[in-house]
Enzyme design. Structure first.
Site, PDB file in Angstrom:
ATOM      1  N   ARG A  26       0.817  -1.223   0.000  1.00  0.00           N
ATOM      2  CA  ARG A  26       0.000   0.000   0.000  1.00  0.00           C
ATOM      3  C   ARG A  26       0.849   1.272   0.000  1.00  0.00           C
ATOM      4  NH1 ARG A  26      -5.577  -0.399   1.380  1.00  0.00           N
ATOM      5  NH2 ARG A  26      -6.259  -2.490   0.903  1.00  0.00           N
ATOM      6  N   ARG A  30      -2.916   7.036   0.258  1.00  0.00           N
ATOM      7  CA  ARG A  30      -3.237   8.215   1.062  1.00  0.00           C
ATOM      8  C   ARG A  30      -2.116   8.741   1.931  1.00  0.00           C
ATOM      9  NH1 ARG A  30      -8.476   5.241   2.941  1.00  0.00           N
ATOM     10  NH2 ARG A  30      -6.963   3.599   2.558  1.00  0.00           N
ATOM     11  N   ARG A  39      -6.221  12.432  -6.416  1.00  0.00           N
ATOM     12  CA  ARG A  39      -7.457  11.754  -6.031  1.00  0.00           C
ATOM     13  C   ARG A  39      -8.616  12.745  -5.816  1.00  0.00           C
ATOM     14  NH1 ARG A  39     -11.072   9.817  -3.993  1.00  0.00           N
ATOM     15  NH2 ARG A  39     -11.336   8.047  -2.619  1.00  0.00           N
ATOM     16  N   ASP A  76      -6.562  -2.801  -7.482  1.00  0.00           N
ATOM     17  CA  ASP A  76      -7.119  -3.395  -6.272  1.00  0.00           C
ATOM     18  C   ASP A  76      -7.392  -4.863  -6.545  1.00  0.00           C
ATOM     19  OD1 ASP A  76      -8.269  -2.122  -3.555  1.00  0.00           O
ATOM     20  OD2 ASP A  76      -9.328  -3.958  -4.069  1.00  0.00           O
ATOM     21  N   TYR A 153     -14.987 -11.790  -0.257  1.00  0.00           N
ATOM     22  CA  TYR A 153     -15.688 -10.558  -0.650  1.00  0.00           C
ATOM     23  C   TYR A 153     -16.907 -10.859  -1.523  1.00  0.00           C
ATOM     24  CZ  TYR A 153     -12.090  -7.526   1.293  1.00  0.00           C
ATOM     25  OH  TYR A 153     -11.256  -6.864   2.154  1.00  0.00           O
TER      26      TYR A 153
HETATM   27  O1  CP3 Z   1       0.303   0.581  -3.227  1.00  0.00           O
HETATM   28  C1  CP3 Z   1      -0.196  -0.541  -3.377  1.00  0.00           C
HETATM   29  O2  CP3 Z   1       0.014  -1.476  -2.585  1.00  0.00           O
HETATM   30  C2  CP3 Z   1      -0.989  -0.834  -4.646  1.00  0.00           C
HETATM   31  C3  CP3 Z   1      -2.394  -0.656  -4.583  1.00  0.00           C
HETATM   32  C4  CP3 Z   1      -3.323  -1.560  -3.783  1.00  0.00           C
HETATM   33  C5  CP3 Z   1      -4.602  -1.097  -3.386  1.00  0.00           C
HETATM   34  N1  CP3 Z   1      -5.277  -2.144  -2.849  1.00  0.00           N
HETATM   35  C6  CP3 Z   1      -5.105   0.269  -3.582  1.00  0.00           C
HETATM   36  C7  CP3 Z   1      -6.202   0.768  -2.726  1.00  0.00           C
HETATM   37  C8  CP3 Z   1      -3.236  -2.902  -3.403  1.00  0.00           C
HETATM   38  C9  CP3 Z   1      -2.069  -3.877  -3.549  1.00  0.00           C
HETATM   39  C10 CP3 Z   1      -4.489  -3.264  -2.806  1.00  0.00           C
HETATM   40  C11 CP3 Z   1      -4.796  -4.628  -2.361  1.00  0.00           C
HETATM   41  C12 CP3 Z   1      -6.008  -4.875  -1.559  1.00  0.00           C
HETATM   42  N2  CP3 Z   1      -7.234  -4.292  -1.669  1.00  0.00           N
HETATM   43  C13 CP3 Z   1      -6.100  -5.864  -0.550  1.00  0.00           C
HETATM   44  C14 CP3 Z   1      -4.988  -6.817  -0.168  1.00  0.00           C
HETATM   45  C15 CP3 Z   1      -4.000  -6.194   0.739  1.00  0.00           C
HETATM   46  C16 CP3 Z   1      -4.483  -5.999   2.162  1.00  0.00           C
HETATM   47  O3  CP3 Z   1      -4.557  -4.837   2.561  1.00  0.00           O
HETATM   48  O4  CP3 Z   1      -4.765  -6.978   2.830  1.00  0.00           O
HETATM   49  C17 CP3 Z   1      -7.399  -5.832  -0.033  1.00  0.00           C
HETATM   50  C18 CP3 Z   1      -7.959  -6.700   1.084  1.00  0.00           C
HETATM   51  C19 CP3 Z   1      -8.120  -4.836  -0.764  1.00  0.00           C
HETATM   52  C20 CP3 Z   1      -9.548  -4.461  -0.639  1.00  0.00           C
HETATM   53  C21 CP3 Z   1      -9.731  -3.034  -0.298  1.00  0.00           C
HETATM   54  N3  CP3 Z   1      -9.430  -1.968  -1.158  1.00  0.00           N
HETATM   55  C22 CP3 Z   1     -10.231  -2.486   0.895  1.00  0.00           C
HETATM   56  C23 CP3 Z   1     -10.664  -3.305   2.096  1.00  0.00           C
HETATM   57  C24 CP3 Z   1     -10.261  -1.094   0.738  1.00  0.00           C
HETATM   58  C25 CP3 Z   1     -10.842  -0.075   1.683  1.00  0.00           C
HETATM   59  C26 CP3 Z   1     -10.046   0.104   2.901  1.00  0.00           C
HETATM   60  C27 CP3 Z   1      -8.887   1.011   2.672  1.00  0.00           C
HETATM   61  O5  CP3 Z   1      -7.757   0.618   2.967  1.00  0.00           O
HETATM   62  O6  CP3 Z   1      -9.126   2.120   2.202  1.00  0.00           O
HETATM   63  C28 CP3 Z   1      -9.697  -0.779  -0.530  1.00  0.00           C
HETATM   64  C29 CP3 Z   1      -9.491   0.571  -1.100  1.00  0.00           C
HETATM   65  C30 CP3 Z   1      -8.155   0.920  -1.637  1.00  0.00           C
HETATM   66  N4  CP3 Z   1      -7.355   0.109  -2.388  1.00  0.00           N
HETATM   67  C31 CP3 Z   1      -7.501   2.185  -1.483  1.00  0.00           C
HETATM   68  C32 CP3 Z   1      -6.283   2.095  -2.176  1.00  0.00           C
HETATM   69  C33 CP3 Z   1      -5.256   3.175  -2.349  1.00  0.00           C
HETATM   70  C34 CP3 Z   1      -8.084   3.400  -0.770  1.00  0.00           C
HETATM   71  C35 CP3 Z   1      -9.062   4.066  -1.655  1.00  0.00           C
HETATM   72  C36 CP3 Z   1      -8.898   5.555  -1.778  1.00  0.00           C
HETATM   73  O7  CP3 Z   1      -7.823   6.072  -2.134  1.00  0.00           O
HETATM   74  O8  CP3 Z   1      -9.904   6.198  -1.548  1.00  0.00           O
END
Ligand code: CP3
Length: 346
Positions: A26, A30, A39, A76, A153
């Site tokens: 991640r 943010r 964003r 994602d 999911y």
């Molecule tokens: O930088 C990176 O790692 C690449 C981008 C990336 C995102 N999601 C972007 C994202 C990666 C590798 C993921 C994987 C992901 N997404 C996982 C596996 C990793 C982990 O954390 O266990 C999972 C379970 C998800 C599902 C997911 N996506 C959730 C639960 C959420 C909401 C919670 C949160 O952290 O915000 C997301 C949203 C998400 N995915 C964001 C980003 C940057 C935030 C959205 C935003 O910018 O508004």
């Protein structure tokens, strides 16, 4: 492809390297004001993820700003269920939401499988643009969710602490569960292969909800599908990150993959003993360490590096970096890894 910095690839392959490579799960997102600026101008996360030029731009930000040794494509894990027919929404600060979810056999039968990978052209395009703009500075990581985590999911329909509806399906209808897991696995393999063909230099599988299964359920409903993916991906090194699956470390060590990710609950020396010396290990600093002072971050990072020792280790956190972490604290972690000198062992 000639890289200026291919440390992560060499370490993943078990080759010697002059220092430990470092990146963060991640890392794009943010924590960076530069990400938030892009964003804010958009309708939401999905617009960013599905616009290849913008996805490429935010993928490159941590390489430029944090100096990490790898980029990870901005996307994602939930794009896979969407490509199979279940669209997701990402309401601000609420987490993912699926208006339509999987309840029964007819829902599973109506999913796209063979055509699903074609729906993800925007990801391949983002990878191609990113590769061009990286110009060999560092390798690019592609990724997908593990079939069990995607299943969770698709059945639950949203995030959850327990994923009790998804687990209920495993217990009450194992045949239907296997059918769905099989379909997700087929799509995931095709999707990862297309990411690799588009330029991904290594791939990571996120089994984020591994830790809520019993060891028996993990053996039956997650490991066999991860194993299938590992056997199918022969082109580039593969990393398996199974969050919370401390009970499965020995089996994870037997997979046909190069790297195993550890979360911060997993003891480093114990993990090495269980997994053996054939795998590279990745991780595993507690993301909350980055809330402390610069000197404490340095101390904890050095302590972690010494426990992993001077070989077959990719430094990372034990899970994704939390969004309220200060950028300079992340830099401190990256710099501490880069500056670390191991004591000479004779
Ligand atoms: O930088 C990176 O790692 C690449 C981008 C990336 C995102 N999601 C972007 C994202 C990666 C590798 C993921 C994987 C992901 N997404 C996982 C596996 C990793 C982990 O954390 O266990 C999972 C379970 C998800 C599902 C997911 N996506 C959730 C639960 C959420 C909401 C919670 C949160 O952290 O915000 C997301 C949203 C998400 N995915 C964001 C980003 C940057 C935030 C959205 C935003 O910018 O508004």
């Amino acid at each position: 492809m000639k890289f200026k910095n291919d440390l992560i690839l060499r370490v993943a392959r078990g080759e010697k390297a002059e220092r430990t490579p470092v990146w963060l799960m991640r890392q794009a997102g943010r924590i960076l004001p530069e990400y938030r600026a892009i964003r804010e101008k958009l309708s939401g996360f999905k617009e960013l993820a599905t616009t290849p030029s913008l996805a490429a731009e935010v993928t490159l930000q941590p390489v430029d700003i944090l100096n990490v040794d790898a980029a990870i494509i901005f996307s994602d894990i939930l794009v896979v269920p969407e490509a199979m027919g279940l669209t997701y929404e990402m309401p601000e600060a609420k987490g993912p939401w699926f208006p339509k979810k999987i309840n029964n056999l007819s829902d599973v039968n109506s999913l796209r499988v063979l055509e699903a990978e074609l729906e993800l052209e925007y990801v391949y395009e983002a990878i191609k643009i990113t590769k061009k703009e990286l110009a060999g500075r560092v390798p690019l990581i592609g990724f997908a969710g593990a079939p069990w985590t995607i299943f969770a999911y698709m059945v639950e329909g949203h995030g959850s602490k327990t994923f009790s509806n998804a687990k209920k399906m495993l217990y009450s209808d194992p045949t239907l569960s296997h059918l769905l897991l099989e379909k997700i696995t087929t799509v995931t393999i095709a999707y990862l292969k297309k990411q690799i063909a588009s330029g991904a230099d290594l791939v990571q599988i996120f089994d984020s909800w591994a830790g809520i299964l019993s060891p028996e359920q993990y053996n039956e409903f997650s490991l066999p599908y991860i194993s299938k993916i590992c056997d199918a991906i022969t082109e580039v090194p593969t990393t398996i990150f199974a969050k919370g699956a401390f009970f499965a470390r020995k089996q994870l060590g037997l997979l046909n993959c190069e790297t195993i990710g550890l979360d911060w609950n997993m003891d480093i020396e114990e993990s090495r003993a269980l997994i053996g010396n054939k795998k590279t290990l990745q991780g595993n600093l507690d993301p909350c360490v980055l809330y402390t002072s610069f000197s404490e971050i340095k101390k904890h990072t050095q302590n972690m590096l010494n426990k992993f020792g001077n070989h077959q280790h990719i430094a990372n956190l034990g899970h994704g970096v939390y969004p309220d972490t200060e950028k300079d604290k992340v830099r401190c972690f990256v710099d501490a890894v880069k500056e670390h000198q191991f004591a000479l062992v004779v």
